[in-house]
Design an enzyme around this catalytic site. Structure first.
Site: not given
Ligand code: IVH
Length: 667
Positions: A33, A35-37, A82-83, A112, A114, A116, A172, A224, A287, A311, A405, A408, A423, A429
């Site tokens: 660290d 050296e990096f700094d 979205s999925l 893969e 997912k 969060d 993500e 991803y 996928k 999920k 309380c 006290c 309280c 207290c």
């Molecule tokens: S692929 C068209 N891969 O889940 C496909 N999404 O409800 C695009 N997410 O909006 C998404 N891990 O925010 C993909 N390994 C993963 C993911 C992922 C989390 C999220 C992403 C997306 C949401 C889908």
């Protein structure tokens, strides 16, 4: 132009990015660290003395800046879909069979994790990060490039050859569990609302208008999904391996599955294993591997037909409620906590759960001995979500919220409209007294390092410290004999206490812990009134007239100074030598050039941040208000002033000043 300097700068940038990659993506640093700094400092100095070589993608820019600008909206090149969600293996089978039927040819499924967090789209042009955009409504999102540059696992400049000139990559943004826990602990100390889970903490962070703050939050990112015209391979799996080669952080936990059984094995494995991961996950994403086949399957308006999310169930456990205990905070607020038979939940043993307030206990109709359902979604603090009434054989004592309380014995009060019980015994207290001292020494207040909760406890129990002013009476001889102390620690504590006498007035004011006087309010008060005597003597009306000080705050301040013991405390702290007036230096920047002027700020700025402009206005005697009225003298307008504000200004013929015009007014 000095070519050698530019060469050196470029070399340092490349070197530092390589080290960032080794540390944050590969988790295997190759230099210390220190050296990096040192190298970072060298680059910073070179960039400072050669501003013509500025580069937004330089590793020095990863610390962010505090220029405040509203996010620009950007249209996505490809909509961010979205999925579809599934919650059972049956639904996964249906998805699989549907694909099999439509394609009517062999195919593979990539499984893969997912993640969060918050999804992001990154655009790279000529090997450099050009733009980062949030999902938004799927069609357009916010340009959060400045914030994303602070995430060290995201490459700003790709070091490899043969990379497409232009491509998009999605992933993500995540706040690792340990960062999340640390952040919440800090927020708890500062009495700021806690984030319920890392997802909320991430989206809250990514929306901050100040990238220097974002930089402090240590976000991470997994990528991803690669999109573009010329893809390296027809296989999604292969493309992920390729982007890993390019320097992106891609999860190691990806499997290419040939049949449903392999998919189920992946699901079963990760439903358990995920609990050991450093970041939050809430499912599995499936996928179709071949991009050609993805295209054959196509999209619906909301989500692709070639991918789906499975999920994980929010984990629940059933256990026995043994008792309810009550904790007292520094403001006297009472938090009820359920004590449970230990039970395994999301990989940790849970013994306690929050019960929030009296209404929640009442709604659950809780009795001692009840079998209760405990849930730990993404939340850190498990919560009780229900009672298994069928398991009630003998009904135990009903939980009635305490009347006094627990520390006290003082009868509790509940103010109208508030959920919490308090309280009211601030004076004797113990947890309230200790809590106030802990607030006083905290980082944003007096920042007395080397003192912490445990030491305060010791000092309090030994009768050495009963309020904040007592800290300044401590001697090394007092502290050294205490448990786990010694001469060295004692010396350090005393030095740090002495050092705190240099803390500026606005932070001393915050440290006093007057209700509703947070960091910003304390600053505002210090700048407008200059010293504690003026604050003490200010009437409710006078306080209310200060910009951004409302009735609740004004009332709380007046009440604070009504109490003899508070006046005494302030006096004792004055005697100890703390700063109770604003620094001359801060005042020097003050003029009365804006006296009596009411100014509205609108738009985004480039020379100072919005916060700084607010401060400049106050420092020069002006008043900053948020909405335009006939009382407004002029508007300080940056770029993209809101159209309704513009119209209103024109209607009322109010002058609009640019940043430059405004600043020259003060010269
Ligand atoms: S692929 C068209 N891969 O889940 C496909 N999404 O409800 C695009 N997410 O909006 C998404 N891990 O925010 C993909 N390994 C993963 C993911 C992922 C989390 C999220 C992403 C997306 C949401 C889908």
């Amino acid at each position: 132009m000095d070519n050698n300097t530019l060469l050196k700068i470029k070399q340092l940038r490349a070197e530092l990015e390589e080290h960032n990659y080794n540390y944050y993506v590969k988790s295997s640093p190759t230099i210390s660290d220190f050296e990096f700094d040192k190298k970072m400092k060298e680059l910073q100095d070179l960039e400072k003395s050669n501003p013509e070589f500025f580069d937004p993608n330089s590793p020095t820019q990863r610390v962010g800046n505090d220029i405040n600008k509203a996010f620009k909206q950007v249209k996505h090149i490809y909509p961010m879909l979205s999925l579809g969600n599934t919650y059972s293996k049956e639904e996964v089978s249906e998805f699989y069979n549907r694909i099999s039927k439509t394609l009517n040819e062999p195919f593979e499924i990539v499984c893969e994790l997912k993640f969060d967090g918050t999804s992001v789209s990154l655009i790279y042009e000529n090997g450099e990060l050009l733009r980062a955009v949030t999902r938004g409504d799927g069609e357009k999102g916010d340009d959060i490039t400045d914030n994303i540059r602070t995430i060290r696992s995201i490459p700003l400049r790709l070091q490899k050859q043969n990379i497409p000139d232009f491509f998009e990559i999605r992933g993500e943004i995540l706040m690792p569990w340990n960062v999340f826990e640390r952040l919440n602990k800090e927020r708890e100390k500062d009495e700021e609302p806690l984030f319920a889970n890392p997802r909320n903490a991430t989206s809250g962070t990514i929306k901050l208008q100040n990238s220097a703050e974002v930089a402090k939050r240590n976000l991470d990112a997994y990528l991803y999904y690669l999109l573009g015209e010329d893809m390296p391979s027809d296989s999604h799996y292969q493309n992920l391996q390729t982007i890993k080669q390019w320097g992106f952080k891609v999860s190691e936990e990806i499997a290419k599955c040939k049949n449903l059984n392999e998919i189920f094995d992946f699901i079963d494995k990760w439903d358990i294993e995920r609990k050991k991961l450093p970041v939050a996950t809430d499912g599995i994403v499936l996928k179709v591997d071949s991009l050609k086949q993805q295209q054959m399957l196509g999209l619906t308006s909301k989500s692709p037909r070639w991918a789906i999310a499975y999920k994980f169930q929010a984990e629940q456990a059933e256990t026995r409620l043994n008792s309810v205990s009550y904790q007292v905070g520094r403001t006297g607020a009472i938090t009820p906590v359920a004590n449970l038979d230990p039970v395994l939940l999301s990989g940790t043993i849970v013994k306690r759960a929050s019960l929030h307030n009296a209404d929640i206990i009442k709604d659950l109709d809780l009795h001692i001995g009840d079998m209760v359902y405990v849930e730990k979604g993404g939340e850190i603090i498990p919560k009780i979500v229900g009672v298994n009434k069928d398991a009630r054989i003998l009904i135990g004592e009903k939980i009635d919220f305490i009347k006094r309380c627990p520390e006290c014995g003082t009868p509790l009060i509940r103010k109208e409209g508030e959920a919490a019980h308090y309280c009211p015994n601030e004076d004797t207290c113990a947890p309230q007294i200790k809590g106030k001292i802990e607030h006083f020494i905290s980082r944003k207040a007096m920042a007395i390092e080397s003192l912490g909760e445990e030491t305060i406890n010791l000092l309090y129990n030994q009768n050495l410290v009963k309020n904040c002013a007592d800290l300044y009476k401590l001697t090394e001889e007092n502290i050294a004999p205490l448990e786990r102390m010694g001469e060295k620690s004692a010396q350090k504590i005393i030095t740090n206490i002495q050092k705190s006498k240099n803390v500026p007035f606005e932070r001393v004011l915050f440290a006093l812990g007057i209700r509703y006087v947070g960091e910003t309010v304390a600053k505002k008060l210090a700048y407008s009134l200059h010293n504690i005597d003026a604050l003490e003597n200010a009437s409710f009306e006078e306080l209310k007239n200060i910009d951004e000080i409302g009735e609740k705050i004004a009332e709380s301040i007046v009440n604070f100074f009504k109490e003899e013991k508070n006046k005494q405390l302030v006096n004792d702290l004055k005697q100890a030598g703390l700063k109770f007036a604003i620094d001359e230096k801060t005042l020097q920047n003050k003029t009365d050039k804006l006296n009596g002027k009411t100014i509205v700020i609108s738009g985004t700025f480039s020379l100072h941040s919005r916060e700084e402009y607010k401060e400049i206005i106050v420092n020069n005697g002006g008043k900053n208000t948020s909405s335009i009225s006939s009382k407004t003298d002029f508007i300080l307008a940056g770029e993209n002033m809101g159209p309704s504000k513009l119209q209103k200004a024109q209607e009322l013929s109010i002058k609009i000043l640019s940043e430059e015009e405004f600043l020259s007014l003060l010269k």
